[in-house]
Design a protein around this motif. Structure first.
Motif, PDB file in Angstrom:
ATOM      1  N   ILE A   1      23.369 120.620  53.141  1.00  0.00           N
ATOM      2  CA  ILE A   1      23.056 120.078  52.451  1.00  0.00           C
ATOM      3  C   ILE A   1      24.382 120.234  50.948  1.00  0.00           C
ATOM      4  CG2 ILE A   1      22.101 122.119  50.178  1.00  0.00           C
ATOM      5  CD1 ILE A   1      19.674 120.502  51.721  1.00  0.00           C
TER       6      ILE A   1
ATOM      7  N   PHE B   1      25.994 122.307  48.810  1.00  0.00           N
ATOM      8  CA  PHE B   1      26.993 123.629  48.104  1.00  0.00           C
ATOM      9  C   PHE B   1      27.306 123.490  46.823  1.00  0.00           C
ATOM     10  CE2 PHE B   1      24.569 125.173  52.204  1.00  0.00           C
ATOM     11  CZ  PHE B   1      23.294 125.472  51.387  1.00  0.00           C
TER      12      PHE B   1
ATOM     13  N   GLY C   1      20.599 117.213  50.106  1.00  0.00           N
ATOM     14  CA  GLY C   1      20.067 117.514  49.013  1.00  0.00           C
ATOM     15  C   GLY C   1      21.103 118.502  48.618  1.00  0.00           C
ATOM     16  N   SER C   2      21.146 119.470  46.822  1.00  0.00           N
ATOM     17  CA  SER C   2      21.969 119.905  46.786  1.00  0.00           C
ATOM     18  C   SER C   2      21.858 121.344  46.299  1.00  0.00           C
ATOM     19  CB  SER C   2      23.007 119.757  45.824  1.00  0.00           C
ATOM     20  OG  SER C   2      22.084 119.283  44.489  1.00  0.00           O
ATOM     21  N   ARG C   3      22.710 122.631  45.864  1.00  0.00           N
ATOM     22  CA  ARG C   3      21.906 124.195  45.974  1.00  0.00           C
ATOM     23  C   ARG C   3      23.306 125.026  45.723  1.00  0.00           C
ATOM     24  NH1 ARG C   3      17.069 125.945  47.245  1.00  0.00           N
ATOM     25  NH2 ARG C   3      17.660 128.233  46.721  1.00  0.00           N
ATOM     26  N   GLN C   4      22.846 125.876  45.059  1.00  0.00           N
ATOM     27  CA  GLN C   4      23.855 126.923  44.607  1.00  0.00           C
ATOM     28  C   GLN C   4      24.186 127.307  45.516  1.00  0.00           C
ATOM     29  OE1 GLN C   4      25.904 126.711  42.045  1.00  0.00           O
ATOM     30  NE2 GLN C   4      25.206 124.644  41.564  1.00  0.00           N
ATOM     31  N   LYS C   5      23.198 127.177  46.644  1.00  0.00           N
ATOM     32  CA  LYS C   5      23.306 128.998  47.514  1.00  0.00           C
ATOM     33  C   LYS C   5      22.174 128.621  48.436  1.00  0.00           C
ATOM     34  CE  LYS C   5      21.729 132.709  44.942  1.00  0.00           C
ATOM     35  NZ  LYS C   5      21.761 134.504  44.523  1.00  0.00           N
ATOM     36  N   PRO C   6      21.991 129.190  49.426  1.00  0.00           N
ATOM     37  CA  PRO C   6      21.345 129.098  50.209  1.00  0.00           C
ATOM     38  C   PRO C   6      20.467 130.182  50.425  1.00  0.00           C
ATOM     39  CG  PRO C   6      22.617 129.452  51.820  1.00  0.00           C
ATOM     40  CD  PRO C   6      23.298 129.675  50.502  1.00  0.00           C
ATOM     41  N   ASP C   7      18.581 129.455  50.671  1.00  0.00           N
ATOM     42  CA  ASP C   7      17.922 130.136  50.243  1.00  0.00           C
ATOM     43  C   ASP C   7      17.623 131.283  51.230  1.00  0.00           C
ATOM     44  OD1 ASP C   7      14.667 130.800  48.970  1.00  0.00           O
ATOM     45  OD2 ASP C   7      14.488 130.578  50.807  1.00  0.00           O
TER      46      ASP C   7
ATOM     47  N   VAL D   1      16.711 126.623  52.442  1.00  0.00           N
ATOM     48  CA  VAL D   1      16.049 125.109  51.565  1.00  0.00           C
ATOM     49  C   VAL D   1      15.078 125.630  50.670  1.00  0.00           C
ATOM     50  CG1 VAL D   1      16.692 123.492  52.832  1.00  0.00           C
ATOM     51  CG2 VAL D   1      14.729 124.102  52.965  1.00  0.00           C
ATOM     52  N   GLY D   2      14.712 124.938  49.514  1.00  0.00           N
ATOM     53  CA  GLY D   2      14.105 125.170  48.352  1.00  0.00           C
ATOM     54  C   GLY D   2      13.161 125.117  49.129  1.00  0.00           C
TER      55      GLY D   2
ATOM     56  N   LYS E   1      12.629 120.862  48.210  1.00  0.00           N
ATOM     57  CA  LYS E   1      13.101 120.385  49.942  1.00  0.00           C
ATOM     58  C   LYS E   1      12.594 119.994  50.798  1.00  0.00           C
ATOM     59  CE  LYS E   1      16.311 118.586  49.558  1.00  0.00           C
ATOM     60  NZ  LYS E   1      16.517 116.665  49.263  1.00  0.00           N
TER      61      LYS E   1
END
Length: 428
Positions: free
Chosen positions: A17, A19, A48-54, A59-60, A63
């Motif tokens: 991922i 970030f 994938g890409s995210r602003q911060k970890p869940d 991941v969300g 995903k």
């Protein structure tokens, strides 16, 4: 093993991922190499890409469903995240995906466990494994009942507390044994210092060719292969160099981006060979497109082990994989060597490397014949105490003639303590 590892040939789904952190932006390629080095068979890479970890699954949910579909379709046995997971995230992921989950730290620990060959190396890896496992013990006991009311605790908690206590005791025992190893290494380093034998330590990103270079330079047979962390255990060999005499060449563990901090701590005794060396050879894979980033990651680890200020000669290895690049020495504005281009595989440029090492170390080593005046008994005693006397003879006037070899800083300190000057020691 202390925690689950990918068995040889396990089908693995890798997760990487982004970030959007420009300081820690890298692709999944290294994770693929790590998985293969651990013995897994990567069948898919999920990005994938995210602003911060869940906080729950890293991941969300979208995903996570994508990963689940691939695991089912490929019949994968393990999912490997190219990131550090919290114990709860790892546990939640295993419950949802219904298969084993490893994070980057666990994967690297597993590779280290496979590569360690000496007693010391195995102790260091076991220490790091136990420290990692101590935060994840619950995963092995989820089948046991756990009740939280006082006086009515289930057998799961009892077993967990027992295991935690056993692990704490084992960690203390390993740390004591590693302290003894550290003392032995310190004694060996002091002996080398007393005999004025410089130590040159190979450092660099894993798979840059350090062990191949070590074998080529010394004629040793250290295990070397085109894989990550092929060599873990430190190996030292004495090497005769032109003009300056013997040196000790040390081959050490390779570095990697996001090297788990607990591994750096566990390998302190090994890494100390680098932090107390007289010269570092920073070996770089010149054919690697990420060589600049790899250099930075190695420098970060050198700072962490307090070795960044040690004089360093950069060695650009694997020029055989480049076109129109010949072996050479690059010099700074003062004429000192700061980089050597060579091929450890073919041997091209090895003589240049030895010449550059001799030139850099020769500036700090004094080898001379001294004629001692009659009032220099203290100076003579201190030179013998330092282990700097190669041989002793006497002239017709009964004066001691010493053939000496020692670091320049030590020589100057002895002169200062005894009140003698270099001119007095070279008087005819």
């Amino acid at each position: 093993m202390f925690f689950e590892r990918p068995d040889s040939g396990d089908l693995a789904v890798l997760v990487h991922i982004d970030f959007n952190d420009p300081l820690n932006s890298y692709g999944p390629e290294e994770c693929v190499e790590l998985a293969i080095s651990a013995g897994a068979d990567p069948v898919a890479v999920v990005t994938g890409s995210r602003q911060k970890p869940d906080p729950r699954y890293f991941v969300g949910t979208g995903k996570l469903d994508e990963i689940m579909d691939i695991v089912v379709r490929e019949e994968a046995q393990v999912v490997i995240f190219d990131h550090s997971l919290t114990p709860s995230q790892e546990r939640n992921l295993e419950g949802f995906l219904n298969c084993r989950v490893l994070d980057r730290t666990g994967l690297i620990l597993d590779i280290f466990a496979q590569r360690a060959r000496t007693h010391e190396g195995k102790l260091q890896v076991e220490l790091a494994q136990l420290q990692h496992l101590s935060t994840r013990l619950i995963r092995g006991w989820t089948h046991l009942e756990r009740q939280g009311s006082v006086g009515n605790r289930g057998p799961g908690e009892t077993q967990l507390e027992t295991d935690r206590r056993l692990i704490r005791e084992r960690i203390k025992a390993i740390q004591k044994r590693l302290e003894k190893v550290n003392v032995q290494r310190d004694q060996s380093r002091r002996a080398r210092t007393r005999s004025a034998t410089p130590t040159v330590s190979l450092v660099g990103y894993t798979n840059a060719g350090k062990s191949t270079l070590f074998n080529r330079a010394t004629g040793a047979e250290v295990f070397a292969a085109d894989q990550l962390f092929a060599t873990l255990d430190p190996t030292l060999r004495r090497l005769d160099m032109p003009e300056i005499g013997s040196i000790v060449l040390a081959d050490t563990v390779g570095f990697i981006r996001q090297l788990p901090h607990r591994l750096v701590k566990a390998f302190q005794a090994t890494l100390k060979e680098s932090s107390e060396a007289d010269l570092l050879l920073h070996v770089v894979d010149a054919s690697d497109l990420s060589r600049d980033e790899n250099i930075q990651h190695v420098n970060d680890v050198l700072r962490e082990i307090e070795a960044y200020e040690i004089p360093t000669l950069v060695v650009f290895n694997k020029i055989d994989a480049l076109s129109n690049v010949a072996a050479r020495i690059d010099r700074d504005e003062d004429g000192k060597p700061y980089r050597v281009w060579l091929s450890a595989k073919t041997g091209e440029g090895i003589s240049l490397l030895k010449a550059a090492i001799s030139e850099l170390l020769g500036e700090d080593i004094i080898q001379d014949v001294l004629v001692l005046p009659n009032n220099s008994g203290r100076f003579r005693a201190m030179m013998f105490e330092q282990g700097a006397v190669i041989s002793e003879d006497y002239d017709e006037d009964g004066r001691s003639i010493l053939n000496v070899r020692l670091p320049k800083k030590d020589f100057l300190q002895i002169l200062a303590k005894t009140g003698l000057s270099e001119e007095q020691l070279h008087a005819a």
